[in-house]
Design a protein around this motif. Sequence first.
Motif, mmCIF file in Angstrom:
data_model
loop_
_atom_site.group_PDB
_atom_site.id
_atom_site.type_symbol
_atom_site.label_atom_id
_atom_site.label_comp_id
_atom_site.label_asym_id
_atom_site.label_seq_id
_atom_site.Cartn_x
_atom_site.Cartn_y
_atom_site.Cartn_z
ATOM 1 N N GLU A 232 0.824 -1.201 0.000
ATOM 2 C CA GLU A 232 0.000 0.000 0.000
ATOM 3 C C GLU A 232 0.865 1.260 0.000
ATOM 4 O O GLU A 232 0.566 2.245 -0.708
ATOM 5 N N GLU A 233 1.955 1.250 0.780
ATOM 6 C CA GLU A 233 2.864 2.401 0.818
ATOM 7 C C GLU A 233 3.549 2.596 -0.528
ATOM 8 O O GLU A 233 3.712 3.733 -0.997
ATOM 9 N N GLU A 236 1.060 4.063 -2.980
ATOM 10 C CA GLU A 236 0.834 5.478 -2.690
ATOM 11 C C GLU A 236 1.932 6.336 -3.306
ATOM 12 O O GLU A 236 1.660 7.383 -3.917
ATOM 13 N N ARG A 239 1.502 6.600 -7.001
ATOM 14 C CA ARG A 239 0.441 7.550 -7.353
ATOM 15 C C ARG A 239 0.915 8.998 -7.228
ATOM 16 O O ARG A 239 0.459 9.890 -7.950
ATOM 17 N N LEU A 240 1.861 9.223 -6.323
ATOM 18 C CA LEU A 240 2.416 10.567 -6.141
ATOM 19 C C LEU A 240 3.478 10.907 -7.183
ATOM 20 O O LEU A 240 4.034 12.004 -7.168
ATOM 21 N N GLY A 261 3.785 10.995 1.306
ATOM 22 C CA GLY A 261 3.981 9.558 1.391
ATOM 23 C C GLY A 261 5.053 9.148 2.388
ATOM 24 O O GLY A 261 5.219 9.779 3.439
ATOM 25 N N THR A 262 5.784 8.106 2.069
ATOM 26 C CA THR A 262 6.787 7.579 2.995
ATOM 27 C C THR A 262 7.950 8.538 3.221
ATOM 28 O O THR A 262 8.644 8.430 4.238
#
Length: 317
Positions: A232-233, A236, A239-240, A261-262
């Motif tokens: 999931e990370e 994400e 997507r960024l 995000g991360t």
Amino acid sequence: MAALENEKSRLDDAARAGWLYFIAGHTQDEIAKMLQVSRASAQRLVSLCLAERLITFRLEHPIAACMELASKLKDRFDLVHCEVVPSDPASPHSTAGIAERCANLLDSTLRLETPVIVALGTGRAVRAAVERVTPIERPNHQIVSLVGNISADGSASFFDTVGRLADRTGARHYPMPLPFLMSTEDERNRMNRIEPIAKIQAIAARADLRLIGIGQMDQKAQVHVDGFVSREELFEMMRLGAIGEVTGWAYDAKGRLIKGGTNKRLTSIPPQVPARTTTIAAAIGQAKVPAISAALIGRLVNGLITDEATARAILDQ
């Protein structure tokens, strides 16, 4: 003039055969097929490589095609250091060649009598390079980690390199004793203010050499495969706009660090933008070409060690 060109070409072939035999570990039959020559010719080329002392412990002959590619990359991206090693046709993802050159770089740095600070990322190529470093007693040097080496399940990274290099040099070493990611941005910021962590960051900021890997950000991203970020990370970050990562810091196709995000919870030392310290990335592979190109464009690194196939793909973009 023609005779000189023929001799140069013959030595190039001999150096390539020597690399495939002594470093990549191929048999002479395999080399004959790769170079499209007879087995007898392959044997003669390997013998010539030895006779001309093109290879001793490490490959000493600068293969012309590789040198030309390195020069083009250096000029295009204004690099302070660039090396291109021959590709291994039978094993295009093998890090043996770039690990050898990284080890040579580390050796030359660590042989200095003047105290130096070497900062290391993680990854297969960097670890393989450390394993090839010639043991030498340099207790005045310092080795520091750029990356938190604890994964989400509490296990340490197999590819941590700082302790291993310290074993081979007797240098003081500073691992980053933090999880790769913290739960929240605020928690990350609090941890960074702890005195021992702040001291490690200060040492890393003074590094004379940074040696790191480059990772792609797709479903085969190493940070995900190795358990440092969840599926999931990872999605994400994709997507960024994340296309690659250096020491965990994700960036987009123009080499700009992702703001969310991360990256908001990452404990790794942030990259200098643009890189001022000699910051050399070791990376190969078609899947990594967009990530490598973006890191070069964004000046996240100012040095590169790669192979022929990857170099050509970067220059063709």
